[in-house]
Design an enzyme around this catalytic site. Structure first.
Site, PDB file in Angstrom:
ATOM      1  N   ASP A 122      55.454  68.289  71.098  1.00  0.00           N
ATOM      2  CA  ASP A 122      56.370  67.170  71.303  1.00  0.00           C
ATOM      3  C   ASP A 122      57.243  66.921  70.076  1.00  0.00           C
ATOM      4  OD1 ASP A 122      55.005  66.891  73.679  1.00  0.00           O
ATOM      5  OD2 ASP A 122      54.634  64.746  73.447  1.00  0.00           O
ATOM      6  N   ASP A 123      58.336  66.200  70.330  1.00  0.00           N
ATOM      7  CA  ASP A 123      59.165  65.529  69.320  1.00  0.00           C
ATOM      8  C   ASP A 123      60.091  66.438  68.536  1.00  0.00           C
ATOM      9  OD1 ASP A 123      57.844  63.328  70.200  1.00  0.00           O
ATOM     10  OD2 ASP A 123      56.869  62.822  68.304  1.00  0.00           O
ATOM     11  N   HIS A 182      62.035  65.284  76.443  1.00  0.00           N
ATOM     12  CA  HIS A 182      61.138  64.250  75.918  1.00  0.00           C
ATOM     13  C   HIS A 182      61.912  62.971  75.630  1.00  0.00           C
ATOM     14  CE1 HIS A 182      57.337  62.862  74.503  1.00  0.00           C
ATOM     15  NE2 HIS A 182      57.620  62.883  73.212  1.00  0.00           N
ATOM     16  N   HIS A 215      63.041  58.361  72.601  1.00  0.00           N
ATOM     17  CA  HIS A 215      61.590  58.154  72.574  1.00  0.00           C
ATOM     18  C   HIS A 215      61.153  56.706  72.816  1.00  0.00           C
ATOM     19  CE1 HIS A 215      57.392  58.888  71.166  1.00  0.00           C
ATOM     20  NE2 HIS A 215      57.674  60.160  71.456  1.00  0.00           N
ATOM     21  N   TYR A 271      55.107  58.625  74.601  1.00  0.00           N
ATOM     22  CA  TYR A 271      53.824  57.910  74.633  1.00  0.00           C
ATOM     23  C   TYR A 271      53.057  58.143  75.934  1.00  0.00           C
ATOM     24  CZ  TYR A 271      56.580  55.401  71.133  1.00  0.00           C
ATOM     25  OH  TYR A 271      57.406  55.089  70.079  1.00  0.00           O
ATOM     26  N   HIS A 288      52.144  68.033  68.133  1.00  0.00           N
ATOM     27  CA  HIS A 288      53.511  67.742  67.711  1.00  0.00           C
ATOM     28  C   HIS A 288      53.990  68.740  66.670  1.00  0.00           C
ATOM     29  CE1 HIS A 288      51.982  63.931  69.335  1.00  0.00           C
ATOM     30  NE2 HIS A 288      53.243  63.593  69.553  1.00  0.00           N
TER      31      HIS A 288
END
Length: 438
Positions: A143-144, A193, A197, A235, A302
């Site tokens: 992620d991210d 994603h 966020h 999340y 991540h």
């Protein structure tokens, strides 16, 4: 009969342009001209080769610098949302409100654990969504990104002949364009994603569309046309309303996770490398609650920092020594990570459904594709073209084990010879008939 010669020349030209040329190390995808996703993400005339340079001022000016304003999003997205609402496809669930700790809460009468709302934040699972990997498998994903840890991650994945699904944040692509291109070059599968966020259930319908749509748009415009098939909510926060918007408006499916390292919290001392190692050892050695490799693992990880990437690197040998099948998460559940792709499955050979053109043949053949082809798929190369409507990218092919490999020299030679043989045959037929007719 002499007047038939031009027609024969056209037939021969079409035969030449339809002779499949398999290019080593290249992966092609194609889709029907009337694919519904085209209504939301319009092709440019030379899709795959004529977008603004990634990282340029022209490129960055096309996107929101921070939280997107729903009023500024394309009208086609607004219309698609309105149509889905009017058709009763979007549940009438109010947005959640963050409590003092930022945790999403719902008004009285809306049970987040019930079947109407079914909030993933409250651990309600919609059976149509992806929470578990297939038995015996680990879905590799992060992620991210793109972020500071991306270069280290990509280097390690390449060394291990692995790829991953990268759940990308839109503004991170905007701010880290070279790292994004490195993901693309390494062969990573691109997924959504959100743009900034947020907790997605706190967003209005229009805000949800903007968060997803802009992320899809920057991925498409920066990758030669790829339109993601999968997304992951920030999340893990989504409910049946948000889920329906992603599915009905944008055609995306959600991928969650069944194990969480909390690796992101190392930066704030929320966890440690030792704690992550202990958890990984439990999950990977079969001491999970089920005591087996059923179901498979989707571990939330991540690419934020070198430390979060190192946690994965430390665990990777344990994955292999315990017999887990590791594969990019998207490709464990689909042939392709993209909506506008029929995928290549696990085949190590690229097979054309229409026309695969070598770079030196593209200019002369695309005209035939535009006027002489009667099939319903768009198939051209990413070479310079006036009618490029499919996407061919320098990438990797996949072996049956899920690792990456380039086309072998033998296959390349055989495919090249086959293509030349078909071209020679077409030329011979053309010359013979021309001689007879003349």
């Amino acid at each position: 009969m002499f007047r038939s010669l031009p027609l024969l020349l056209v037939f021969a030209s079409v035969a030449l342009s339809h002779s499949p040329v398999h290019l080593p190390g290249r992966r092609t995808w194609y889709h029907a001209r009337d694919h519904p996703v085209q209504k939301l993400f319009k092709r440019v005339p030379t899709d795959g080769s004529d977008y603004p340079e990634v990282g340029s001022s022209t490129w960055s000016a096309a996107y929101p610098a921070s939280t997107p304003d729903p009023e500024q999003m394309p009208q086609a997205w607004k219309d698609a949302l309105a149509a889905a609402v009017a058709a009763g496809k979007i549940p009438d669930i109010p947005p959640s409100q963050p409590d003092a700790d930022g945790f999403p809460t719902y008004p009285n009468g809306f049970d987040p654990e019930g079947p109407v709302v079914c909030s993933a934040t409250y651990k309600c699972r919609n059976p149509a969504d992806i929470w578990d990997a297939p038995d015996g498998s680990i879905g590799v994903g992060f992620d991210d990104g793109p972020e500071a840890g991306t270069p280290k991650l990509l280097q390690f994945l390449s060394e291990q002949q692995e790829t991953a699904t990268h759940f990308l944040i839109g503004v991170n692509i905007l701010n880290n364009p070279q790292e994004f291109l490195a993901i693309l070059e390494q062969g990573g599968d691109l997924a959504v994603h959100t743009w900034t966020h947020p907790y997605m259930t706190t967003q209005t319908n229009e805000q949800v569309v903007a968060q997803l749509g802009w992320t899809m748009e920057i991925i498409r415009n920066s990758s030669g046309g790829r339109i993601p098939k999968f997304w992951r909510p920030a999340y893990g926060d989504y409910d049946n309303r948000v889920r329906a918007i992603a599915t009905e408006v944008f055609g995306m499916d959600v991928i969650l996770w069944n194990y969480d390292t909390d690796d992101w919290s190392m930066a704030t001392n929320g966890t440690t490398m030792e704690a992550i190692s202990t958890s990984m050892n439990q999950w990977l050695t079969g001491t999970t609650p089920t005591g087996s490799q059923k179901p498979g693992l989707i571990i939330l990880e991540h690419e934020l920092t070198d430390n979060t990437v190192q946690a994965f690197m430390d665990a990777f040998p344990l994955m292999k020594s315990n017999g887990w099948n590791t594969k990019s998460m998207a490709l464990l559940v689909a042939d392709s990570a993209y909506q506008n792709s029929d995928g290549t499955g696990d085949s190590s050979t690229v097979t054309s459904a229409g026309i695969l053109l070598s770079p030196d043949a593209s200019a002369g053949s695309n005209a035939s594709n535009g006027t002489g082809s009667t099939d319903d798929t768009d198939t051209t190369s990413d070479s310079d073209s006036d009618d490029a409507t499919a996407y061919t990218t320098v990438s990797r092919t996949r072996t049956s084990s899920g690792s990456t490999a380039t086309g072998s020299a033998q296959n390349a030679a055989a495919n090249s010879a086959a293509g030349r043989g078909l071209n020679t045959l077409a030329l011979t037929i053309m010359l013979v008939f021309s001689t007879i007719l003349v």
